[in-house]
Each structure stands twice: as structure tokens, then as C-alpha cells.
Motif scaffolding. Sequence first.
Motif, PDB file in Angstrom:
ATOM      1  N   LEU A 154       0.821  -1.207   0.000  1.00 18.00           N
ATOM      2  CA  LEU A 154       0.000   0.000   0.000  1.00 18.00           C
ATOM      3  C   LEU A 154       0.858   1.260   0.000  1.00 18.00           C
ATOM      4  CD1 LEU A 154      -3.061   0.189   0.062  1.00 18.00           C
ATOM      5  CD2 LEU A 154      -2.925   0.488   2.528  1.00 18.00           C
ATOM      6  N   LEU A 155       1.912   1.240   0.800  1.00 19.60           N
ATOM      7  CA  LEU A 155       2.732   2.440   0.950  1.00 19.60           C
ATOM      8  C   LEU A 155       4.107   2.237   0.316  1.00 19.60           C
ATOM      9  CD1 LEU A 155       1.904   3.321   4.675  1.00 19.60           C
ATOM     10  CD2 LEU A 155       0.760   4.043   2.590  1.00 19.60           C
ATOM     11  N   LEU A 156       4.568   3.290  -0.330  1.00 18.51           N
ATOM     12  CA  LEU A 156       5.895   3.243  -0.935  1.00 18.51           C
ATOM     13  C   LEU A 156       6.949   3.375   0.170  1.00 18.51           C
ATOM     14  CD1 LEU A 156       5.097   5.731  -3.837  1.00 18.51           C
ATOM     15  CD2 LEU A 156       5.063   3.228  -3.908  1.00 18.51           C
ATOM     16  N   PRO A 157       8.168   2.921  -0.087  1.00 18.22           N
ATOM     17  CA  PRO A 157       9.187   2.941   0.977  1.00 18.22           C
ATOM     18  C   PRO A 157       9.350   4.314   1.638  1.00 18.22           C
ATOM     19  CG  PRO A 157       9.936   1.614  -0.858  1.00 18.22           C
ATOM     20  CD  PRO A 157       8.638   2.210  -1.285  1.00 18.22           C
ATOM     21  N   ALA A 158       9.425   5.377   0.828  1.00 15.70           N
ATOM     22  CA  ALA A 158       9.621   6.701   1.436  1.00 15.70           C
ATOM     23  C   ALA A 158       8.411   7.120   2.257  1.00 15.70           C
ATOM     24  CB  ALA A 158       9.899   7.733   0.344  1.00 15.70           C
ATOM     25  N   GLU A 159       7.238   6.702   1.792  1.00 15.63           N
ATOM     26  CA  GLU A 159       6.019   7.039   2.541  1.00 15.63           C
ATOM     27  C   GLU A 159       6.001   6.324   3.887  1.00 15.63           C
ATOM     28  OE1 GLU A 159       2.991   7.644  -1.286  1.00 15.63           O
ATOM     29  OE2 GLU A 159       3.110   5.712  -0.267  1.00 15.63           O
ATOM     30  N   ARG A 160       6.459   5.078   3.881  1.00 10.99           N
ATOM     31  CA  ARG A 160       6.481   4.321   5.143  1.00 10.99           C
ATOM     32  C   ARG A 160       7.319   5.050   6.190  1.00 10.99           C
ATOM     33  NH1 ARG A 160       8.299  -1.554   3.145  1.00 10.99           N
ATOM     34  NH2 ARG A 160       7.024  -1.611   1.273  1.00 10.99           N
ATOM     35  N   VAL A 161       8.489   5.485   5.740  1.00 10.47           N
ATOM     36  CA  VAL A 161       9.396   6.160   6.675  1.00 10.47           C
ATOM     37  C   VAL A 161       8.730   7.423   7.210  1.00 10.47           C
ATOM     38  CG1 VAL A 161      11.595   7.362   6.862  1.00 10.47           C
ATOM     39  CG2 VAL A 161      11.423   5.272   5.497  1.00 10.47           C
ATOM     40  N   ALA A 162       8.141   8.184   6.300  1.00  9.51           N
ATOM     41  CA  ALA A 162       7.565   9.453   6.705  1.00  9.51           C
ATOM     42  C   ALA A 162       6.388   9.252   7.648  1.00  9.51           C
ATOM     43  CB  ALA A 162       7.134  10.225   5.462  1.00  9.51           C
ATOM     44  N   VAL A 163       5.565   8.283   7.328  1.00 12.80           N
ATOM     45  CA  VAL A 163       4.355   8.107   8.120  1.00 12.80           C
ATOM     46  C   VAL A 163       4.694   7.568   9.514  1.00 12.80           C
ATOM     47  CG1 VAL A 163       3.431   5.779   7.670  1.00 12.80           C
ATOM     48  CG2 VAL A 163       1.950   7.719   7.505  1.00 12.80           C
ATOM     49  N   VAL A 164       5.651   6.656   9.567  1.00 12.72           N
ATOM     50  CA  VAL A 164       6.064   6.139  10.878  1.00 12.72           C
ATOM     51  C   VAL A 164       6.721   7.260  11.685  1.00 12.72           C
ATOM     52  CG1 VAL A 164       7.697   4.558  12.012  1.00 12.72           C
ATOM     53  CG2 VAL A 164       6.231   3.732  10.175  1.00 12.72           C
ATOM     54  N   ALA A 169      24.205   0.593   6.581  1.00 10.46           N
ATOM     55  CA  ALA A 169      24.329   0.099   5.207  1.00 10.46           C
ATOM     56  C   ALA A 169      22.957  -0.052   4.556  1.00 10.46           C
ATOM     57  CB  ALA A 169      25.049  -1.252   5.223  1.00 10.46           C
ATOM     58  N   THR A 170      21.976  -0.499   5.364  1.00 13.80           N
ATOM     59  CA  THR A 170      20.650  -0.743   4.792  1.00 13.80           C
ATOM     60  C   THR A 170      19.829   0.534   4.839  1.00 13.80           C
ATOM     61  OG1 THR A 170      20.831  -2.885   5.822  1.00 13.80           O
ATOM     62  CG2 THR A 170      18.668  -2.284   4.942  1.00 13.80           C
ATOM     63  N   PRO A 171      19.222   0.909   3.719  1.00 13.87           N
ATOM     64  CA  PRO A 171      18.411   2.135   3.753  1.00 13.87           C
ATOM     65  C   PRO A 171      17.274   1.992   4.758  1.00 13.87           C
ATOM     66  CG  PRO A 171      18.600   1.270   1.502  1.00 13.87           C
ATOM     67  CD  PRO A 171      19.207   0.264   2.418  1.00 13.87           C
ATOM     68  N   LEU A 172      16.987   3.096   5.416  1.00 10.89           N
ATOM     69  CA  LEU A 172      15.937   3.072   6.437  1.00 10.89           C
ATOM     70  C   LEU A 172      14.596   2.631   5.845  1.00 10.89           C
ATOM     71  CD1 LEU A 172      15.399   4.003   9.454  1.00 10.89           C
ATOM     72  CD2 LEU A 172      14.312   5.965   8.372  1.00 10.89           C
ATOM     73  N   SER A 173      14.351   3.053   4.581  1.00 11.04           N
ATOM     74  CA  SER A 173      13.058   2.714   3.967  1.00 11.04           C
ATOM     75  C   SER A 173      12.860   1.207   3.898  1.00 11.04           C
ATOM     76  CB  SER A 173      12.966   3.318   2.574  1.00 11.04           C
ATOM     77  OG  SER A 173      14.054   2.884   1.804  1.00 11.04           O
TER      78      SER A 173
END
Length: 666
Positions: A444-454, A474-478
Motif C-alpha cells: 500500500l505504501l511506498l518505501p519513502a512514505e512508510r518512513v515518513a508516516v512512521v 548500510a541498509t536504507p531506512l526505507s
Amino acid sequence: MNTLVKELLRIFTRKVPGSLVPDSLVRGFIHAYKQLRGTQERLDFFRLVTRELGLSVNEVNTAVRLWDSAVTRGAAPATSTSASIVTSSSPDQQAVLPPLQWDAAYRAADRLASAATPLYSQLFVPISQAPDGMKFLVDMRADLMDVVAAATAAAAVAAPAQAAVPVVRGDSSSSGHGASTAATPSGSAAVAGDAREAGVHAAAAAGSVRATAPAALAVSPEEAAHLRAMAEQLRQLLAEWFSVGLLHLQHISWEESPAALLERVMRVEAVHPLGGSWEELRRRLGPRRRVFAFTHPCMPGEPLVVLHTALMDRPALCIDDILSHGDDHHHQDAQPSAAAAAAAPGPTTAVFYSISSSQPGLKGIELGHFLIQRVAERLTAEHPSLRQLVTLSPLPNFRAWLTSQLQQQQQQQQQAPAGVASSASGGGSSSQQQQEQKEQPQQLLLPAERVAVVGLARAMGWQCAAPRPASTGATPLSDLTSAAEAAAALAWLLDGDRWLSHGSAVASAPASLPAAAATSAPPSAADAASAAAAAMFSGPFAQPPQPEAAARPQPPAMPLARATGFDADSVLRPLLMRLAARYLVREKRRSFALCPVANFHLRNGASLWRINWRADMSELGLRRSLGIMVNYQYQLDNLYDNNRRYLLQHEVTTHPQVQEILTGEH
Ligand SMILES: CC(C)(COP(=O)(O)OP(=O)(O)OC[C@H]1O[C@@H](n2cnc3c(N)ncnc32)[C@H](O)[C@@H]1OP(=O)(O)O)[C@@H](O)C(=O)NCCC(=O)NCCSC(=O)CC(=O)O
């Protein structure tokens, strides 16, 4: 009732063509029906009528034999088959039947048609001629559709495995809600039968009443077929009797319409309810506003479907553009003088901002389609300055759809195999995460959206139950922000409209916020989240500036935004706009738009022109559509093509703003 039905049976089976049905029986039928109370009694009634006065298989068989012999006798044996003779409209082939045999063929066809019509249909015409008989039939069809829905729901509870298929049988290629009705611009010929359609509706209703459906209501597949057939018989008759040529297009006016009609118009309004306010109704009938209704001579004083329009010099992008009380020139008392009105430039845009039907028993007859068509013709004739026709429409089930999607997203994660779950919560390797993404392409949510919403939810005090992964750098937060976590965060923000009260949440809990943010998210994560969100807001999801934005109610200043780099509007606007676009364009029910309002306008040949943020912040607008509204555009030249494309290819015609919002979709 049994005696009445037996008497009807006796009359119908021996009926001499053209003979009358005794008045006493018609009145008896109406009276008996009106005594019924509740769904169970009505179901029993419809069962009795459809069983005793339904289709006679013997009659049909006899009529088929007569037909066969009439055609075979008339055929010229060496050159044709009976089928080719009667089905072809080619003059050459028709010529092989000598004129005398055509008489026999027509007689046999009549017999076949009458045998194929259930006996109870003979009652509907005399009922329609009784005082208030037409209204009686419309109401009875509404009851019948409710009964079918309840019975199907009960059957699904009683035998879930069987009920899903035979009772709610439908051609999988057939359309969903309302799309089975032809929706050609002429509104003719159904593509799929009403029986199927009724089944579809029953299935939808089944979902809502399943939990409470009493088992006694359950019907067999055969009974369900009889009930749906009766609803279809009624629909076909009502479609003829309520054909657009027989309807009266009424301009509803404060000065000239009778008070009783005005009251009905007020009560019918389903989209932006008037709350019983005569003053509000008067405003909506004021200058540069036009309200039209269809009425029928047999149901005087009953507005069957009502359309509210605003004549403007630009499309309305939010409901306040139309309903705002502060706008004095909308008010009756502020009527411009005749000279000023004549000098003022004419309206360029007609905005249809509410259409409501008052008669559930007339579903599937497309009165709304015809009303929009007639009003469009009338307004363009009256106002040559008009250049565009648009709607301002709600997405009534958007919030409910999103809420259920968010729940599913969280459940999926809980039910996922251990490896996938741990990878999703950040414990797995990146190859595991990639695998997860492949398995769930419809996140439902794109990776950047997940980060922002959380990030936003945490900053507002939300505490995720699941342990949050530490960023390795090393691993992107998204990648580390799981779909389920983000879904839970978004559900929390939407719940009780928390996202709208973020300013006060911060003010009321200044001490706890930084603490919550510090304990639940590592500082590095918060920084990265801010950066991701900032990048997202300036990206393609940002809504293009709107001309009237300055005049719109804007969100209050946000201390939260200053403190954390997040503000609810900026985080949620691109995300909810994208999900709204997806809901409108991609979410389907039997190949047609899941959103009933989208389905209605697209079927009419309109296109999806714009999606508008913070367009209806009323309690109802938020509860149904999260404040979002949509403009559909009616371009009279394109209606036919759009309608065909939608019905045949299931394509939604969209305009650039919507396409841009959708570019980030999977
Ligand atoms: C929009 C409507 C006026 C359309 O009514 P109509 O009677 O003209 O439309 P219709 O005949 O196609 O019927 C629509 C409903 O009937 C169902 N239906 C279709 N064929 C059927 C059949 N054979 N048997 C039983 N039901 C059938 C459809 O699935 C749909 O249900 P279902 O609806 O259950 O899927 C009405 O649906 C309504 O009053 N809706 C509530 C208010 C609303 O949402 N208005 C639109 C937003 S305002 C707006 O958008 C701005 C504006 O334009 O003014």
C-alpha cells in the motif's frame, strides 16, 4: 394470501387475451402486501408468488415446439435452416418464408414470448394503473432487492462454500454495480441480466449483513433465481414506464416550487445534507445555483432524482467554493440588480455538486445519467458562455476501503512465515527483504512514505508494539520500515482524525513527545526519516499549486513540524492523494471502478479530471472521503467514446493531474 394466489393462478392460466384482471384481486394483492412486516414475511410472500405464479416450464416447452414447427413448415428446405431464416435480417434470406408462413411465425413467437414471461407479470400492469400503484411497484422492487440481499447473506452463512457460487451466480465477465446496465449514451439494452446484477448486489450486501442474517432467511439457489427474475421483470417494466420521454424535468425554485416538493428535495439530499435547514435550501436555490429534478406523472410531487449545480467562472475544487456562507453574493438577499446581472459576464463552468436518487426501487434504470444529460443540454442552451461541465464529487467509501486495506496489511505481516516476518521487521538479510517485496507487489505504501508516516506517528506519540530495527547504516531506512509498521502508524493517525489535531497534540503533551520519539526511534533513524520525507514532499506527489489555495482553509501553524521536521499535512497529502488516485483508477469490482460514484460518472462517459486535497473538511466529508473530493469532467463530444472505452476495455480516462499523482504507483 394462499386463496388470493390460487384465484390469480386460475385467472392467469385461463386468461383470454385482452381480458381484465378484476379490481378486487388487484386491490387484494396490494392490501395483502402492505400487511407484511419484516424481511421474513416478505420473503415468504415472494416465495409463494414466484413459485405459484412463476415461469411454467411446460408452457415454455409447448411454445418452443410450436415455434419449431411454425418455422420448419415455412422454411424452404433446400436452401436454409430454420435458424438462418429467423435470425437473419438479410432480405435475401427472409424472402424464403412466404408471407402466410410469417404470420404463423409471428404467432408462434408471441406465444413463446408470453410463455417465457412469468404469470405474475400479468398483475403488474393492472397494479400500475391503480391509485398509487406505480409507487407501490417501485417500493415493492426495493423490498425485493433487500430480500434477495438478506436471503443471499443468510445462505452464505448457512452454507458458505455453496452460497458463494450458486446463489450469487454471475458471469465473471459481467460488470459490477450498475455497469451491467448498458450505459450506452442511450441507456438501452442491458449487457448482462439483472438476475446477475441482483446477485452481485446480494453478494455485496451479504458482506454487510452476514453477521446478523437469520438462518431462516436462507434460500435455495432455485429460489434465489426466482426472486432475482422477479426483480428483473419489475426493472424492465419500470424502465419502460420511467423512460426519459415520460419524465418531467423540473427546475426547483424557491419562489415557484410547492413547499411540499421543496421539502422532499431537502430530504432527498444525500451528498451534502441540509440538516433540515430551510435557510440552507434557500441558499442552494439562490443566484447562480440551479437545482433540477425528474418527476413522473404517476408519482406527483416526488422528485425521483435531484441534481444540484453551481454556475461559476472556474471549476470548484472544494465544496466551500460552492457552499460557503461567507460568500454573500450567493445569498438570496444579496441578489444583484437586474442591470448588474445583465452586465456581468456569463458563467463559464457548470459544476454538478450533488446528485441523489430518492427511489431505491428505480436502481438500474439510470435516471441519474439521463438527468445529467438533460440538465447539461438545458444549461448549455440557456448559457452560451458555458465552456465546461464538471462535477465536484465525494469518494464515499474511500476511508472504509483504506481502513480495511491497512488492517489487511497488518494481518498479512502477522500471518507471514517467520522468515518473511523477521525480514519485514528488519531482522533478515537484504535478499530476504527483496524476496518479500517480490511476494507483495501491491504494497500500500511506498518505501519513502512508510518512513515518513512512521516518523510522523512516532513524533505524535504513537508507540509501535513491534520492536523496531536499528539502522546498520548500510541498509536504507526505507527497507527497514515494514509495510505492517507503516500501516499501523497510518491507521493510528487516521483513527479519530488524529492527523488533524497534531498541533494540539503537541501543545497538550510537550514533554512526552521528545521522550516518545527518543525511545521509539534512534536519532539516526529520525534524521534519515526527515530527509526521506523532505525529498518526498518536493517530488512528483506534491499537489500543483491551486489558484484559490490562499482562500482555502489552511491547516494551523504546526509546532510539531518545527520541532521534528514532520507535519501531518505534508506527509499525508501526497500519500493519501496517491491512494485516492489508486482507489479511483485501479481498484476494481468485477472490472469496473470499485468506487460507486466513480463508476456512475465513468459509465456516463465522464473522465477523471482532478483529485482535490482538503476539499470537504465537514464531518461527513472526513468520515467518508478523508476530506478529498474529485472533479469528473463531462465533455459532451467525448462522452460516447469514454463510455465505450470504460464499458468494453474497463479503461478510466484520466487527465494529467491524476496521471502525475499515479506515476509513483507500482
Ligand atoms: C448517483 C445516483 C443518483 C445514481 O442513481 P441512478 O439510479 O441514476 O443510477 P443507476 O440506475 O445506475 O443505479 C445505480 C445503482 O443501482 C445499481 N444497479 C444497477 N443496475 C442494477 C440492477 N439491474 N439491479 C439492481 N441494482 C442495480 C448500481 O449497482 C448502483 O448501485 P450502487 O450505487 O449501490 O453501486 C445514486 O446512486 C445515488 O443517489 N447515490 C447516493 C448519492 C451519491 O453518491 N451521489 C453521487 C455523488 S455526487 C456527485 O458525484 C456530484 C454530482 O454529479 O452531482
